[in-house]
Design a protein around this motif. Structure first.
Motif, short mmCIF file in Angstrom:
data_model
loop_
_atom_site.label_atom_id
_atom_site.label_comp_id
_atom_site.label_asym_id
_atom_site.label_seq_id
_atom_site.Cartn_x
_atom_site.Cartn_y
_atom_site.Cartn_z
N TYR A 271 0.84 -1.19 0.00
CA TYR A 271 0.00 0.00 0.00
C TYR A 271 0.88 1.24 0.00
N ASP A 272 0.67 2.10 -0.99
CA ASP A 272 1.38 3.37 -1.11
C ASP A 272 0.57 4.41 -0.35
N SER A 273 0.95 4.69 0.89
CA SER A 273 0.15 5.58 1.73
C SER A 273 0.23 7.03 1.28
N GLU A 274 1.25 7.40 0.56
CA GLU A 274 1.33 8.78 0.06
C GLU A 274 0.25 9.03 -1.00
N ASN A 275 0.06 8.07 -1.90
CA ASN A 275 -0.91 8.23 -2.99
C ASN A 275 -2.23 7.51 -2.74
N LYS A 276 -2.35 6.85 -1.58
CA LYS A 276 -3.59 6.15 -1.18
C LYS A 276 -4.03 5.13 -2.21
N ILE A 277 -3.08 4.27 -2.63
CA ILE A 277 -3.38 3.25 -3.63
C ILE A 277 -2.49 2.04 -3.40
N TRP A 278 -2.99 0.86 -3.77
CA TRP A 278 -2.18 -0.35 -3.72
C TRP A 278 -1.30 -0.40 -4.96
N ARG A 279 -0.13 -0.98 -4.81
CA ARG A 279 0.79 -1.18 -5.94
C ARG A 279 1.21 -2.65 -5.98
N ARG A 280 1.44 -3.11 -7.18
CA ARG A 280 1.87 -4.50 -7.38
C ARG A 280 2.97 -4.52 -8.43
N ILE A 281 3.98 -5.33 -8.18
CA ILE A 281 4.99 -5.60 -9.19
C ILE A 281 5.21 -7.10 -9.23
N LEU A 282 5.18 -7.65 -10.44
CA LEU A 282 5.43 -9.08 -10.65
C LEU A 282 6.56 -9.23 -11.65
N VAL A 283 7.41 -10.19 -11.39
CA VAL A 283 8.50 -10.53 -12.32
C VAL A 283 8.28 -11.97 -12.73
N VAL A 284 8.19 -12.19 -14.04
CA VAL A 284 7.89 -13.53 -14.58
C VAL A 284 9.15 -14.10 -15.24
N SER A 285 9.28 -15.41 -15.20
CA SER A 285 10.48 -16.08 -15.71
C SER A 285 10.70 -15.91 -17.21
N ASN A 286 9.72 -15.40 -17.95
CA ASN A 286 9.92 -15.14 -19.38
C ASN A 286 10.43 -13.72 -19.63
N GLY A 287 10.79 -13.02 -18.53
CA GLY A 287 11.33 -11.67 -18.66
C GLY A 287 10.30 -10.57 -18.57
N THR A 288 9.04 -10.93 -18.46
CA THR A 288 7.96 -9.94 -18.37
C THR A 288 7.94 -9.31 -16.98
N ILE A 289 7.75 -7.99 -16.95
CA ILE A 289 7.57 -7.25 -15.71
C ILE A 289 6.17 -6.66 -15.75
N GLU A 290 5.39 -6.94 -14.70
CA GLU A 290 4.03 -6.42 -14.63
C GLU A 290 3.94 -5.44 -13.47
N THR A 291 3.37 -4.26 -13.73
CA THR A 291 3.19 -3.25 -12.68
C THR A 291 1.73 -2.80 -12.69
N TYR A 292 1.17 -2.63 -11.50
CA TYR A 292 -0.24 -2.29 -11.37
C TYR A 292 -0.46 -1.29 -10.24
N GLU A 293 -1.58 -0.59 -10.33
CA GLU A 293 -2.14 0.18 -9.23
C GLU A 293 -3.51 -0.39 -8.97
N GLY A 294 -3.94 -0.46 -7.70
CA GLY A 294 -5.21 -1.09 -7.41
C GLY A 294 -5.98 -0.46 -6.28
N LYS A 295 -7.30 -0.78 -6.28
CA LYS A 295 -8.19 -0.30 -5.21
C LYS A 295 -9.47 -1.14 -5.21
N VAL A 296 -10.18 -1.05 -4.10
CA VAL A 296 -11.47 -1.73 -3.98
C VAL A 296 -12.50 -0.88 -4.71
N GLU A 297 -13.31 -1.58 -5.51
CA GLU A 297 -14.33 -0.89 -6.31
C GLU A 297 -15.52 -1.83 -6.50
N GLY A 298 -16.65 -1.50 -5.92
CA GLY A 298 -17.86 -2.29 -6.12
C GLY A 298 -17.75 -3.74 -5.68
#
Length: 166
Positions: free
Chosen positions: A100-127
């Motif tokens: 949780y990024d408390s400065e920006n009030k949002i969740w962050r995610r980073i994933l590193v996959v064995s095929n070299g892919t890097i995934e980055t996300y921002e998230g929140k609860v919605e509905g």
């Protein structure tokens, strides 16, 4: 007699050399001895850090009813982050963290996959769902925009992924 004295002095000298401390620590250091309080670990008692608790555990990954892999999500760093590790049956694996990024009030995610892919996300609860918006950057530099919706349905975690090529 002098040879015996030299023989005795040398081991004493070695003993002295190896017992002199290279560095010392004072009992009155800058780190006071005290018990930790819950203020020292604010994530343990903060409701925001429970928003993703429904995902915690060891899960089988399925697509159209077929088992395709496994994923484990668990809290770490005194509940301030979630550690993820997954393997899929095509041979790939990956790992990541959610925090949780408390400065920006949002969740962050980073994933590193064995095929070299890097995934980055921002998230929140919605509905009633947790929504991640982000992108994956493949090893060749191409990107895929993603929206990931996650929610619990009975004893299952549902994960819908919507993708758009850049």
């Amino acid at each position: 007699m002098s040879a015996i004295r030299k023989g005795i002095r040398y081991p004493l000298l070695m003993l002295l050399l190896f017992t002199i401390p290279v560095c010392s620590y004072s009992q009155n250091s800058d780190f006071p001895e005290r018990l930790y309080t819950k203020e020292d670990f604010p994530c343990l008692d903060n409701e925001i850090y429970t928003q993703l608790d429904f995902m915690l555990g060891h899960w089988e990954l399925t697509t159209k009813g077929l088992l395709v892999g496994e994923i484990t999500l668990e809290k770490d760093a005194k509940a301030c982050m979630i550690r993820e590790k997954f393997t899929v049956h095509n041979g790939h694996s990956g790992a990541g963290i959610d925090y949780y990024d408390s400065e920006n009030k949002i969740w962050r995610r980073i994933l590193v996959v064995s095929n070299g892919t890097i995934e980055t996300y921002e998230g929140k609860v919605e509905g009633g769902k947790f929504i991640w918006i982000g992108k994956e950057v493949k090893i060749d530099g191409s990107t895929v925009l993603e929206r990931v919706e996650i929610w619990k349905e009975g004893s299952k975690i549902i994960n819908n992924i919507f993708q758009s090529e850049d």
